[in-house]
Design a protein around this motif. Structure first.
Motif, PDB file in Angstrom:
ATOM      1  N   ASP A 238      41.184  53.705  30.946  1.00  0.00           N
ATOM      2  CA  ASP A 238      42.567  53.873  31.377  1.00  0.00           C
ATOM      3  C   ASP A 238      42.558  54.319  32.846  1.00  0.00           C
ATOM      4  N   PRO A 239      42.533  53.380  33.786  1.00  0.00           N
ATOM      5  CA  PRO A 239      42.447  53.738  35.205  1.00  0.00           C
ATOM      6  C   PRO A 239      43.541  54.694  35.663  1.00  0.00           C
ATOM      7  N   GLU A 240      44.759  54.544  35.150  1.00  0.00           N
ATOM      8  CA  GLU A 240      45.849  55.419  35.585  1.00  0.00           C
ATOM      9  C   GLU A 240      45.596  56.864  35.176  1.00  0.00           C
ATOM     10  N   GLN A 241      45.090  57.068  33.973  1.00  0.00           N
ATOM     11  CA  GLN A 241      44.787  58.420  33.517  1.00  0.00           C
ATOM     12  C   GLN A 241      43.627  59.017  34.316  1.00  0.00           C
ATOM     13  N   THR A 242      42.626  58.185  34.595  1.00  0.00           N
ATOM     14  CA  THR A 242      41.486  58.648  35.390  1.00  0.00           C
ATOM     15  C   THR A 242      41.950  59.074  36.773  1.00  0.00           C
ATOM     16  N   LYS A 243      42.842  58.296  37.378  1.00  0.00           N
ATOM     17  CA  LYS A 243      43.374  58.644  38.704  1.00  0.00           C
ATOM     18  C   LYS A 243      44.075  59.998  38.683  1.00  0.00           C
ATOM     19  N   GLU A 244      44.785  60.276  37.622  1.00  0.00           N
ATOM     20  CA  GLU A 244      45.529  61.527  37.522  1.00  0.00           C
ATOM     21  C   GLU A 244      44.608  62.729  37.345  1.00  0.00           C
ATOM     22  N   GLN A 245      43.504  62.554  36.628  1.00  0.00           N
ATOM     23  CA  GLN A 245      42.674  63.696  36.247  1.00  0.00           C
ATOM     24  C   GLN A 245      41.527  63.991  37.207  1.00  0.00           C
ATOM     25  N   LEU A 246      40.979  62.961  37.833  1.00  0.00           N
ATOM     26  CA  LEU A 246      39.815  63.168  38.687  1.00  0.00           C
ATOM     27  C   LEU A 246      40.189  63.798  40.024  1.00  0.00           C
ATOM     28  N   GLU A 247      39.436  64.816  40.422  1.00  0.00           N
ATOM     29  CA  GLU A 247      39.541  65.364  41.772  1.00  0.00           C
ATOM     30  C   GLU A 247      38.643  64.583  42.731  1.00  0.00           C
ATOM     31  N   LEU A 248      37.441  64.219  42.254  1.00  0.00           N
ATOM     32  CA  LEU A 248      36.491  63.471  43.090  1.00  0.00           C
ATOM     33  C   LEU A 248      35.536  62.689  42.217  1.00  0.00           C
ATOM     34  N   LEU A 249      35.325  61.429  42.561  1.00  0.00           N
ATOM     35  CA  LEU A 249      34.283  60.607  41.954  1.00  0.00           C
ATOM     36  C   LEU A 249      33.401  60.098  43.081  1.00  0.00           C
ATOM     37  N   TRP A 250      32.134  60.511  43.059  1.00  0.00           N
ATOM     38  CA  TRP A 250      31.170  60.141  44.113  1.00  0.00           C
ATOM     39  C   TRP A 250      30.145  59.189  43.526  1.00  0.00           C
ATOM     40  N   LEU A 251      29.965  58.028  44.155  1.00  0.00           N
ATOM     41  CA  LEU A 251      28.920  57.073  43.781  1.00  0.00           C
ATOM     42  C   LEU A 251      28.067  56.816  45.004  1.00  0.00           C
ATOM     43  N   SER A 252      26.742  56.780  44.821  1.00  0.00           N
ATOM     44  CA  SER A 252      25.867  56.475  45.950  1.00  0.00           C
ATOM     45  C   SER A 252      24.624  55.752  45.464  1.00  0.00           C
ATOM     46  N   CYS A 253      24.030  55.010  46.389  1.00  0.00           N
ATOM     47  CA  CYS A 253      22.752  54.355  46.110  1.00  0.00           C
ATOM     48  C   CYS A 253      22.161  53.907  47.446  1.00  0.00           C
ATOM     49  N   GLY A 254      20.849  53.782  47.504  1.00  0.00           N
ATOM     50  CA  GLY A 254      20.214  53.272  48.700  1.00  0.00           C
ATOM     51  C   GLY A 254      20.211  51.753  48.713  1.00  0.00           C
ATOM     52  N   ASN A 255      20.249  51.156  49.902  1.00  0.00           N
ATOM     53  CA  ASN A 255      20.275  49.688  49.970  1.00  0.00           C
ATOM     54  C   ASN A 255      18.893  49.067  49.749  1.00  0.00           C
ATOM     55  N   LYS A 256      17.891  49.910  49.477  1.00  0.00           N
ATOM     56  CA  LYS A 256      16.561  49.419  49.105  1.00  0.00           C
ATOM     57  C   LYS A 256      16.239  49.753  47.645  1.00  0.00           C
ATOM     58  N   ASP A 257      17.243  50.154  46.909  1.00  0.00           N
ATOM     59  CA  ASP A 257      17.074  50.587  45.519  1.00  0.00           C
ATOM     60  C   ASP A 257      17.473  49.466  44.564  1.00  0.00           C
ATOM     61  N   GLY A 258      16.532  49.019  43.761  1.00  0.00           N
ATOM     62  CA  GLY A 258      16.808  47.939  42.821  1.00  0.00           C
ATOM     63  C   GLY A 258      17.793  48.290  41.727  1.00  0.00           C
ATOM     64  N   LEU A 259      18.158  49.562  41.597  1.00  0.00           N
ATOM     65  CA  LEU A 259      19.162  49.951  40.610  1.00  0.00           C
ATOM     66  C   LEU A 259      20.585  49.857  41.148  1.00  0.00           C
ATOM     67  N   ILE A 260      20.748  49.420  42.393  1.00  0.00           N
ATOM     68  CA  ILE A 260      22.067  49.448  43.023  1.00  0.00           C
ATOM     69  C   ILE A 260      23.100  48.611  42.275  1.00  0.00           C
ATOM     70  N   GLY A 261      22.669  47.570  41.590  1.00  0.00           N
ATOM     71  CA  GLY A 261      23.610  46.701  40.891  1.00  0.00           C
ATOM     72  C   GLY A 261      24.461  47.424  39.862  1.00  0.00           C
ATOM     73  N   PHE A 262      23.920  48.458  39.229  1.00  0.00           N
ATOM     74  CA  PHE A 262      24.676  49.182  38.210  1.00  0.00           C
ATOM     75  C   PHE A 262      25.810  49.987  38.850  1.00  0.00           C
ATOM     76  N   SER A 263      25.515  50.638  39.968  1.00  0.00           N
ATOM     77  CA  SER A 263      26.565  51.372  40.681  1.00  0.00           C
ATOM     78  C   SER A 263      27.561  50.413  41.321  1.00  0.00           C
ATOM     79  N   GLN A 264      27.068  49.284  41.841  1.00  0.00           N
ATOM     80  CA  GLN A 264      27.966  48.282  42.421  1.00  0.00           C
ATOM     81  C   GLN A 264      28.977  47.799  41.394  1.00  0.00           C
ATOM     82  N   ARG A 265      28.529  47.562  40.188  1.00  0.00           N
ATOM     83  CA  ARG A 265      29.417  47.083  39.125  1.00  0.00           C
ATOM     84  C   ARG A 265      30.572  48.054  38.907  1.00  0.00           C
ATOM     85  N   LEU A 266      30.268  49.345  38.824  1.00  0.00           N
ATOM     86  CA  LEU A 266      31.316  50.335  38.623  1.00  0.00           C
ATOM     87  C   LEU A 266      32.202  50.447  39.860  1.00  0.00           C
TER      88      LEU A 266
END
Length: 321
Positions: A238-266
């Protein structure tokens, strides 16, 4: 479609997690170019995959004389969820007093680590001491538990065999870890003053548990999150509910990290649905420098009175000061 995503996730988990385990245990090993820092996964960068904040100086984790220092202690607690006594590493800020109430950051480790991993990789106590002394971070308690919810919670042998215990940690965290901290320390015991973040497997846990329990956590961060993270639709149904409740959502990854696709998807899903977040793609791999630097930037924003739209500017100002 959902079954297909789950099957892909399960199929990819052994490959990337085994390599990730080795990388976390030996983070200085050489990396393999653009095929994902040793993960063997091709990296495809899009226009959103940019470095939002510059790398801070290495001095952020240099212990300074002449400033107040906090306290780091290892404590035992009874885990009803696991059925045994467990350990967690606790940082209390300089001048900690039972007469004051503090916000709490719960900080989770990777599949090859334990309650000491963050201290070995990033010395959060030194980092927070420096930020607090400079007036850049809110004095906070940092809790570094063991995210492997099983009786033998040591990172030994085939650590992949313990992967299910990382999912089981949600119950231990909610029912045992948080109540222990709130009974022993002087904390502000509400969602607005609780944050959850982690690296790699702990990043996946933080997104899974944090976004699924927004009545408990208002601040969530995933640093190079591993494939244990749920699908975007499960994390944010429920994106609208998430927008109301979250103060901060931080996502990060390195551009040499093969796991970046999972964070990119979100990240793509959040953008499509208008959910405010910060996405920081730096030039690192799946390594302690990335985790340390993003903990630094995350800490600058934690428990600050800024809106989601103001957060990037606030962090950039703190970095440049």
């Amino acid at each position: 479609m959902k079954k297909t995503l789950i099957l892909i996730l399960i199929a990819s988990l052994p490959l990337v997690s085994v390599v990730g385990q080795a990388q976390e245990q030996n983070p200085e090993r050489p990396r393999q170019g653009r095929r994902g820092g040793g993960f063997g996964v091709p990296i495809e960068l899009g226009p959103d995959d940019k470095q939002t904040f510059p790398d801070p100086a290495d001095s952020i984790v240099k212990k300074r004389d002449g400033i107040p220092h906090g306290k780091l202690e290892m404590i035992d607690y009874e885990s009803k969820a696991v059925g045994t006594t467990r350990k967690m590493n606790i940082y209390t800020p300089p001048g900690y007093s039972s007469e004051k109430k503090y916000p709490v950051l719960y900080l989770l480790h990777g599949i090859g680590g334990d309650e000491t991993e963050w201290q070995r990789f990033a010395t959060p106590d030194v980092l927070l001491d420096n930020l607090i002394a400079d007036g850049k971070a809110v004095p906070m308690i940092v809790v570094m538990p063991n995210g492997r919810a099983q009786k033998n919670d040591r990172a030994e042998g085939n650590v992949m065999a313990s992967a299910p215990s990382f999912a089981a940690f949600e119950k231990d965290l909610l029912d045992d870890v948080i109540p222990t901290i709130e009974s022993r320390y002087s904390v502000q015991a509400d969602r607005e003053h609780r944050a959850l973040a982690g690296l790699s497997m702990g990043g996946g846990q933080s997104l899974n548990f944090g976004l699924s329990n927004l009545d408990t956590f208002a601040w969530v961060g995933g640093f190079s999150s591993a494939p244990n993270m749920k699908t975007s639709e499960e994390l944010v149904p429920d994106p609208e509910q998430t927008k109301e409740q979250l103060e901060l959502l931080w996502l990060s990854c390195g551009n040499k990290d093969g796991l970046i696709g999972f964070s990119q998807r979100l990240q793509r899903y959040l953008t499509k649905n208008g959910v405010p977040h910060i996405w920081n793609v730096d030039s690192h791999g799946h390594d302690p420098t990335h985790w340390r630097n993003n903990l630094y930037h995350f800490a600058l924003l934690l428990f600050q009175q800024t809106s989601a739209d103001e957060q990037p500017a606030a962090a950039a100002k703190s970095t440049s000061d």
